[in-house]
Design an enzyme around this catalytic site. Sequence first.
Site, mmCIF file in Angstrom:
data_model
loop_
_atom_site.group_PDB
_atom_site.id
_atom_site.type_symbol
_atom_site.label_atom_id
_atom_site.label_comp_id
_atom_site.label_asym_id
_atom_site.label_seq_id
_atom_site.Cartn_x
_atom_site.Cartn_y
_atom_site.Cartn_z
ATOM 1 N N ASP A 71 -9.959 -3.764 -5.124
ATOM 2 C CA ASP A 71 -9.187 -2.671 -4.542
ATOM 3 C C ASP A 71 -9.279 -1.452 -5.458
ATOM 4 O O ASP A 71 -9.056 -1.573 -6.667
ATOM 5 C CB ASP A 71 -7.728 -3.130 -4.412
ATOM 6 N N SER A 91 0.834 -1.194 0.000
ATOM 7 C CA SER A 91 0.000 0.000 0.000
ATOM 8 C C SER A 91 0.879 1.258 0.000
ATOM 9 O O SER A 91 1.665 1.467 -0.910
ATOM 10 C CB SER A 91 -0.966 -0.034 1.188
ATOM 11 N N HIS A 104 -8.257 -4.682 -0.973
ATOM 12 C CA HIS A 104 -7.022 -4.025 -0.536
ATOM 13 C C HIS A 104 -6.661 -4.512 0.863
ATOM 14 O O HIS A 104 -7.518 -4.701 1.717
ATOM 15 C CB HIS A 104 -7.225 -2.511 -0.511
#
Length: 338
Positions: free
Chosen positions: A280, A181, A310
């Site tokens: 995501d 991320s 995600h």
Amino acid sequence: MLTSPSNHFYNGDTMKTKLRPGVRALDRFMKSTPGMSVARMTNEQLLRAQTTVIPERGPASLFLGRLQKEVDVRTTTFTARHGELSLRIYTPQSWARAARPVVLNIHGGGFVLGSARQCDWSCSLVAKELDAIVVSVDYRLAPTHRYPAALLDCFDALLWVAEHAPDLGGDPGRIGLMGDSAGGNLAAVVAIAARDEAGPAIGHQALIYPVTDMTEALMQDASYVDNTDRGIVLSNDDMEVFHAFYVNEHDDPTDYRLSPILTPDLSGLPPAVVVVAGLDPLHDSGVRYAQALADAGNEVTVEDFHVMPHGFLSFPYFSVSARPAMDAIVASQRAALY
């Protein structure tokens, strides 16, 4: 060259696929637990989330995943250009015939949340399965420390790893980067900075659902648009708050240090594995970055888990694809670092 395995690669039917029970449970937990969404946090909840130390044992490990057996973990500090930072170091207990590869891990959390401790499962798995030293850095968090604080801290951690690799039983000539991320953004940018600033040679980069584009182009991606009503685990509102906390008003989002996909020259970068999740909002921008790397002549593999949200690697016991994703990451690391 861009390659992608066929067993879980995005097939265009993401939105038609029913969620697996583990993902449903994870999503319900995230939405029902106060303080889990940064967009709904009060200032007090944010401060508490940033300062709370995750216990080494107990319920947290059932949620985040347990440390792998036969891996030792210790914490230390090092002096970065802006002060002391904490490092979490994972070392296989097995006897090593030679110096091991070293992987610098950069945790996620939107540049605002998270810590090295939350990556125990993935970092210890890499240490064990790759037979490598893994060093995870606790960089400074926004909004107290905005861009480029986290980037400077992570680059300083890379310099520390290269200098101290022999002391850890590692090989400074075989260094990998891994980040998820926001950490994927930082890992990607650190790889570019190492190339441009004559930094340590990087042998591999593992970018896990990375943030690659902070411009308005992100909002045009189908995965972002589709997420407006879906909002599984990571909502568009969350992303907007993360961005506002990390980026100053005068910062240029087209700067490659914020949006690595806009780097003028992406050639000469280390082999990469890019892990993306079909549910995501960052899915499409991650694929776009992988393609840009490949178009620049780099070796890139995309691992696309099209029924995962995600952050699915952060919750390995809820996500059926967490272990296959880590197996793919380790295989890519092994091919590049051995």
